[in-house]
Write a protein that holds these residues in place. Structure first.
Motif, short mmCIF file in Angstrom:
data_model
loop_
_atom_site.label_atom_id
_atom_site.label_comp_id
_atom_site.label_asym_id
_atom_site.label_seq_id
_atom_site.Cartn_x
_atom_site.Cartn_y
_atom_site.Cartn_z
N ASP A 1 0.85 -1.18 0.00
CA ASP A 1 0.00 0.00 0.00
C ASP A 1 0.89 1.24 0.00
OD1 ASP A 1 -2.01 1.84 0.27
OD2 ASP A 1 -2.77 1.08 2.19
N GLY A 2 1.52 1.48 -1.14
CA GLY A 2 2.45 2.59 -1.23
C GLY A 2 2.72 2.96 -2.67
N ILE A 3 3.33 4.12 -2.85
CA ILE A 3 3.67 4.62 -4.17
C ILE A 3 5.13 5.07 -4.16
CG2 ILE A 3 1.32 5.34 -4.68
CD1 ILE A 3 2.17 8.20 -3.97
N TYR A 4 5.67 5.32 -5.33
CA TYR A 4 7.07 5.74 -5.39
C TYR A 4 7.33 6.59 -6.62
CZ TYR A 4 8.18 2.32 -9.07
OH TYR A 4 8.24 1.63 -10.25
N ARG B 1 3.35 13.85 -10.59
CA ARG B 1 2.81 12.49 -10.69
C ARG B 1 2.66 11.86 -9.31
NH1 ARG B 1 5.85 8.30 -14.53
NH2 ARG B 1 7.39 8.47 -12.87
N LEU B 2 3.58 12.17 -8.38
CA LEU B 2 3.46 11.70 -7.02
C LEU B 2 2.14 12.16 -6.41
CD1 LEU B 2 5.06 10.33 -4.57
CD2 LEU B 2 5.54 12.67 -3.88
N HIS B 3 1.81 13.43 -6.59
CA HIS B 3 0.54 13.94 -6.06
C HIS B 3 -0.65 13.25 -6.70
CE1 HIS B 3 2.23 16.93 -3.48
NE2 HIS B 3 2.86 17.56 -4.46
N ASN C 1 -6.17 8.08 -2.28
CA ASN C 1 -6.66 8.74 -1.06
C ASN C 1 -5.64 8.67 0.07
OD1 ASN C 1 -8.54 10.21 0.46
ND2 ASN C 1 -9.47 8.35 1.29
N MET C 2 -4.37 8.92 -0.29
CA MET C 2 -3.29 8.96 0.68
C MET C 2 -2.91 10.40 0.97
SD MET C 2 -0.94 5.81 -0.74
CE MET C 2 0.40 6.14 0.39
N HIS C 3 -2.38 10.64 2.16
CA HIS C 3 -2.05 11.99 2.58
C HIS C 3 -0.57 12.10 2.90
CE1 HIS C 3 -2.36 15.92 4.46
NE2 HIS C 3 -1.76 15.45 5.53
N GLN D 1 -5.72 10.52 8.69
CA GLN D 1 -4.72 11.33 9.39
C GLN D 1 -3.54 10.51 9.89
OE1 GLN D 1 -4.91 14.65 9.25
NE2 GLN D 1 -6.70 14.16 7.98
N THR D 2 -3.57 9.19 9.68
CA THR D 2 -2.42 8.37 10.05
C THR D 2 -1.19 8.86 9.29
OG1 THR D 2 -3.81 6.43 10.41
CG2 THR D 2 -1.47 6.03 10.08
N PRO D 3 -0.09 9.18 9.99
CA PRO D 3 1.10 9.71 9.30
C PRO D 3 1.63 8.74 8.25
CG PRO D 3 1.29 9.99 11.67
CD PRO D 3 0.11 9.09 11.45
N ALA D 4 1.92 9.27 7.09
CA ALA D 4 2.51 8.45 6.04
C ALA D 4 3.95 8.09 6.41
CB ALA D 4 2.49 9.20 4.71
#
Length: 290
Positions: free
Chosen positions: A30-33, A52-54, A61-63, A108-111
């Protein structure tokens, strides 16, 4: 010598870097790069990679609380701390740490954010000189290939299958048409010198290098056509090549053991590679002077 890496706000030696076993990137992919090339100690196409990251963050729906200036500073700090002149900066963002559950944790869980450098010969690349041999494989990835996620097991398997067959990489095929390479966008050049690459959709990654190459080609009066093509059409093309941040432009000299053109890196692919490097270095010089 140990690299300095970035982990959640801290620059630490790589052997001291760690993330939680409950990180969703580890448990669920569950992540991007993003991967940004570095030439002469400076970032290439950084704005495109951050944009592209944004996009990936929004689609999932990640913050991420850091702004673009902070992200740029992390990249520059890593380049400086590791004395990197040529290579890559890898940035990964996951949804963060939570007890294992398929349902997402609170927004709101910190990435979790990690980043590191890799040295790599980009300008004087042996693969660019000799060209790549590729094989074709069915595209069995999930349907949202436009999101740059860390779900890279199938592309890894595709690369390993290519190596097993004595090739360098794989082009992936869905419904009879090439989507992209295992970690790159795929291009062919027809016998009228038209550059052809798959149109953007959810079926493939919206490549930053792809976008720049398309702009450069149009600026130099090269015709570009965005559409799908078959492996057979690629095998009968005048040239073939692939683009990515880690390779820039790599000529493709054979597909499924069939030579493309004369089986040597093509003139147009070579010219585009030179043009990309020259234009990128000129732009970086101009930025430094302002």
């Amino acid at each position: 010598m140990s690299r300095t890496v970035y982990v959640n706000g801290r620059y630490v030696p790589e052997n001291e870097a760690s993330v939680s076993v409950f990180d969703r990137g580890f448990l669920f992919a569950d992540g991007i790069y993003e991967v940004t090339a570095v030439l002469n100690g400076r970032l290439v196409d950084f704005e495109g990679h951050v944009a592209r990251l944004h996009r990936s963050l929004n689609e999932l729906n990640m913050h991420l609380s850091l702004n673009d200036n902070a992200l740029r500073d992390i990249h520059r700090q890593l380049i400086d701390k590791n004395g990197l002149q040529e290579g890559l900066v890898y940035l990964q963002v996951t949804r963060g740490v939570a007890d294992r559950d398929f349902a997402y944790p609170d927004a709101q869980t910190p990435a979790t954010l990690v980043a590191f450098t890799q040295q790599k010969a980009i300008i004087d690349s042996p693969l660019a000189e000799r060209g790549l041999k590729v094989i074709s494989l069915p595209d069995m990835r999930w349907g949202r290939r436009d999101i740059k996620t860390v779900q890279l097991l199938y592309p890894s398997m595709a690369k390993m299958e290519a190596k097993k067959r004595g090739a360098d990489d794989a082009w992936l095929v869905d419904s009879g048409l090439v989507t992209e390479g295992s970690s790159s966008n795929a291009w062919i050049v027809d016998h009228d010198n038209t550059l052809i690459t798959r149109e953007l959709s959810r079926s493939l990654l919206h490549g930053i290098t792809r976008r720049t190459i398309m702009q450069l080609a149009q600026q130099h009066d090269m015709k570009v056509e965005e559409r799908g093509f078959t492996i057979k059409e690629a095998q009968n093309a005048r040239e073939a090549f692939m683009t990515s941040a880690t390779s820039l432009v790599y000529p493709v000299v054979s597909i499924d053991q069939r030579p493309i053109g004369e089986g040597q890196p093509g003139e147009i692919a070579r010219a585009l590679r030179r043009l990309y490097i020259e234009t990128s270095l000129q732009a970086l010089d101009a930025q430094e002077q302002t």
